[in-house]
Write a protein that holds these residues in place. Sequence first.
Motif, PDB file in Angstrom:
ATOM      1  N   PHE A   1       7.984  -5.156  12.754  1.00 50.32           N
ATOM      2  CA  PHE A   1       8.827  -5.064  11.572  1.00 50.32           C
ATOM      3  C   PHE A   1       8.962  -3.619  11.092  1.00 50.32           C
ATOM      4  O   PHE A   1       8.021  -2.823  11.195  1.00 50.32           O
ATOM      5  N   GLY A   2      10.134  -3.326  10.583  1.00 54.98           N
ATOM      6  CA  GLY A   2      10.398  -2.023   9.996  1.00 54.98           C
ATOM      7  C   GLY A   2      11.363  -2.164   8.840  1.00 54.98           C
ATOM      8  O   GLY A   2      11.729  -3.275   8.442  1.00 54.98           O
ATOM      9  N   GLN A   3      11.793  -1.031   8.321  1.00 50.75           N
ATOM     10  CA  GLN A   3      12.669  -1.049   7.153  1.00 50.75           C
ATOM     11  C   GLN A   3      13.366   0.296   7.053  1.00 50.75           C
ATOM     12  O   GLN A   3      12.891   1.298   7.606  1.00 50.75           O
ATOM     13  N   CYS A   4      14.491   0.326   6.357  1.00 49.33           N
ATOM     14  CA  CYS A   4      15.142   1.612   6.083  1.00 49.33           C
ATOM     15  C   CYS A   4      14.206   2.461   5.235  1.00 49.33           C
ATOM     16  O   CYS A   4      13.696   2.007   4.218  1.00 49.33           O
ATOM     17  N   SER A   5      13.971   3.698   5.660  1.00 53.33           N
ATOM     18  CA  SER A   5      13.032   4.571   4.958  1.00 53.33           C
ATOM     19  C   SER A   5      13.730   5.744   4.277  1.00 53.33           C
ATOM     20  O   SER A   5      13.101   6.761   4.008  1.00 53.33           O
ATOM     21  N   GLU A   6      15.014   5.604   4.038  1.00 50.83           N
ATOM     22  CA  GLU A   6      15.774   6.615   3.296  1.00 50.83           C
ATOM     23  C   GLU A   6      16.431   5.908   2.115  1.00 50.83           C
ATOM     24  O   GLU A   6      17.060   4.865   2.283  1.00 50.83           O
ATOM     25  N   ILE A   7      16.275   6.467   0.923  1.00 50.47           N
ATOM     26  CA  ILE A   7      16.847   5.820  -0.262  1.00 50.47           C
ATOM     27  C   ILE A   7      18.361   5.857  -0.152  1.00 50.47           C
ATOM     28  O   ILE A   7      18.983   6.905  -0.285  1.00 50.47           O
ATOM     29  N   CYS A   8      18.959   4.679   0.097  1.00 49.29           N
ATOM     30  CA  CYS A   8      20.381   4.632   0.439  1.00 49.29           C
ATOM     31  C   CYS A   8      21.202   3.841  -0.570  1.00 49.29           C
ATOM     32  O   CYS A   8      22.371   3.554  -0.314  1.00 49.29           O
TER      33      CYS A   8
ATOM     34  N   THR B   1      13.294   2.874  11.016  1.00 50.74           N
ATOM     35  CA  THR B   1      11.847   3.101  11.086  1.00 50.74           C
ATOM     36  C   THR B   1      11.120   1.828  11.486  1.00 50.74           C
ATOM     37  O   THR B   1      11.299   0.788  10.856  1.00 50.74           O
ATOM     38  N   VAL B   2      10.318   1.933  12.539  1.00 50.08           N
ATOM     39  CA  VAL B   2       9.447   0.825  12.962  1.00 50.08           C
ATOM     40  C   VAL B   2       8.046   1.416  13.168  1.00 50.08           C
ATOM     41  O   VAL B   2       7.780   2.038  14.205  1.00 50.08           O
ATOM     42  N   PRO B   3       7.143   1.264  12.196  1.00 48.18           N
ATOM     43  CA  PRO B   3       5.827   1.919  12.287  1.00 48.18           C
ATOM     44  C   PRO B   3       5.025   1.556  13.527  1.00 48.18           C
ATOM     45  O   PRO B   3       4.345   2.411  14.106  1.00 48.18           O
ATOM     46  N   ALA B   4       5.076   0.300  13.974  1.00 51.69           N
ATOM     47  CA  ALA B   4       4.270  -0.114  15.126  1.00 51.69           C
ATOM     48  C   ALA B   4       4.691   0.585  16.408  1.00 51.69           C
ATOM     49  O   ALA B   4       3.900   0.692  17.352  1.00 51.69           O
ATOM     50  N   LEU B   5       5.925   1.085  16.456  1.00 50.59           N
ATOM     51  CA  LEU B   5       6.422   1.782  17.641  1.00 50.59           C
ATOM     52  C   LEU B   5       6.334   3.297  17.498  1.00 50.59           C
ATOM     53  O   LEU B   5       6.659   4.026  18.433  1.00 50.59           O
ATOM     54  N   GLY B   6       5.936   3.777  16.340  1.00 45.83           N
ATOM     55  CA  GLY B   6       5.889   5.220  16.117  1.00 45.83           C
ATOM     56  C   GLY B   6       7.265   5.843  16.087  1.00 45.83           C
ATOM     57  O   GLY B   6       7.439   6.986  16.509  1.00 45.83           O
ATOM     58  N   VAL B   7       8.257   5.095  15.576  1.00 51.57           N
ATOM     59  CA  VAL B   7       9.652   5.537  15.591  1.00 51.57           C
ATOM     60  C   VAL B   7      10.158   5.681  14.165  1.00 51.57           C
ATOM     61  O   VAL B   7      10.002   4.769  13.349  1.00 51.57           O
TER      62      VAL B   7
ATOM     63  N   PHE C   1      -0.556  -2.073   8.106  1.00 44.43           N
ATOM     64  CA  PHE C   1       0.382  -1.779   9.180  1.00 44.43           C
ATOM     65  C   PHE C   1       0.022  -2.607  10.407  1.00 44.43           C
ATOM     66  O   PHE C   1      -1.136  -2.958  10.635  1.00 44.43           O
ATOM     67  N   GLN C   2       1.035  -2.884  11.233  1.00 47.78           N
ATOM     68  CA  GLN C   2       0.775  -3.604  12.479  1.00 47.78           C
ATOM     69  C   GLN C   2       0.077  -2.684  13.479  1.00 47.78           C
ATOM     70  O   GLN C   2       0.187  -1.461  13.406  1.00 47.78           O
TER      71      GLN C   2
ATOM     72  N   ALA D   1      -6.522 -14.581   4.896  1.00 45.41           N
ATOM     73  CA  ALA D   1      -5.538 -14.194   5.903  1.00 45.41           C
ATOM     74  C   ALA D   1      -4.386 -13.412   5.298  1.00 45.41           C
ATOM     75  O   ALA D   1      -3.705 -12.649   5.977  1.00 45.41           O
ATOM     76  N   THR D   2      -4.163 -13.594   3.978  1.00 47.32           N
ATOM     77  CA  THR D   2      -3.059 -12.893   3.317  1.00 47.32           C
ATOM     78  C   THR D   2      -3.238 -11.388   3.392  1.00 47.32           C
ATOM     79  O   THR D   2      -2.261 -10.635   3.478  1.00 47.32           O
ATOM     80  N   TRP D   3      -4.474 -10.908   3.357  1.00 49.89           N
ATOM     81  CA  TRP D   3      -4.718  -9.459   3.359  1.00 49.89           C
ATOM     82  C   TRP D   3      -4.218  -8.806   4.636  1.00 49.89           C
ATOM     83  O   TRP D   3      -3.901  -7.628   4.660  1.00 49.89           O
TER      84      TRP D   3
END
Length: 229
Positions: free
Chosen positions: A193-200, A164-170, A9-10, A2-4
Motif C-alpha cells: 500500500f501507498g499514498q500520494c505524498s504531495e499535498i495536492c 509513493t509505495v514505502p514497502a518498495l522503496g519508491v 510500515f510494511q 493484531a490492530t497494532w
Amino acid sequence: MATWGYLNFQDSASPLMEQLIFFHDHAMVVLILITTFVGYIMLSLFFNSLVHRFLLENQNIEIIWTALPAIILIFIALPSLRLLYLLDEVNTPSITLKTIGHQWYWSYEYSDFLQLEFDSYMTPLTDLSQSGFRLIDVDNRTVLPMSTQVRVLITAADVIHSWTVPALGVKADAVPGRLNQVSFMLNRPGLFFGQCSEICGANHSFMPIVIESVSVNSFLNWVLSSENS
C-alpha cells in the motif's frame, strides 16, 4: 493486539528497500556509538574534579577531534552515495507501467499491452468488504509480476502529486508535463500500500495506491482476462 500491526510500515518487498533498511541500521549504529562516547565524556567531566592549572593547548586533541568526525562522515557518505546510484539505476525493464496522477485518483497504462488501462479510485466505505482496508484500498489494484524488473513512468494531469509505495522503496513526484522514472523488482507476493505524498488539494489523503504482486503466470492470465473484458 493484531490492530497494532496495521500502524507500522510494511516489511520490505524489493531489493532497493532492503538496501535502504540496511543503510538506516548502519547510520543508527554510528549515531549510537557517537552518542555513547559523548555521553561518557560529559559524565566523566561532571563527576570528577581533575584540573590542570598550566594547560594552554593540546595539538594532539585538536587533530583527533578534527579528523575523527571527518572519518565518521566518510563511513556514512560512501554507503549513502552507493545507495543513491542504485536508486537511480534503471536496469533493462521487462514491463513498463505509466502512472498518471489526477485530482484525486490514479490512472495506469500498461504500455506493453494493447488497450490495457484503468483508473484507480479509493474504495468508499459503503462498498468496502469486511476484509477490506479502510481508506487505503482501491477499486482497481495495480497488478504486477514478481521477480521481474518493472519500470514506472510517472506524470500528472493537473497538479503535482507523488507516487509513493514505502514497502518498495519508491517515491517520485508526478509533475504535469514531465515524465519521472523509477525502477524496482518485487521479490515476494502480496499487497503493498501507498499514498500520494504531495499535498495536492482537498482530497489529497484519499488517493491511495495498491500494488498486487503475483506470479508471472497469474499476471499473464490477468492481462488476458482484462483485454478480453
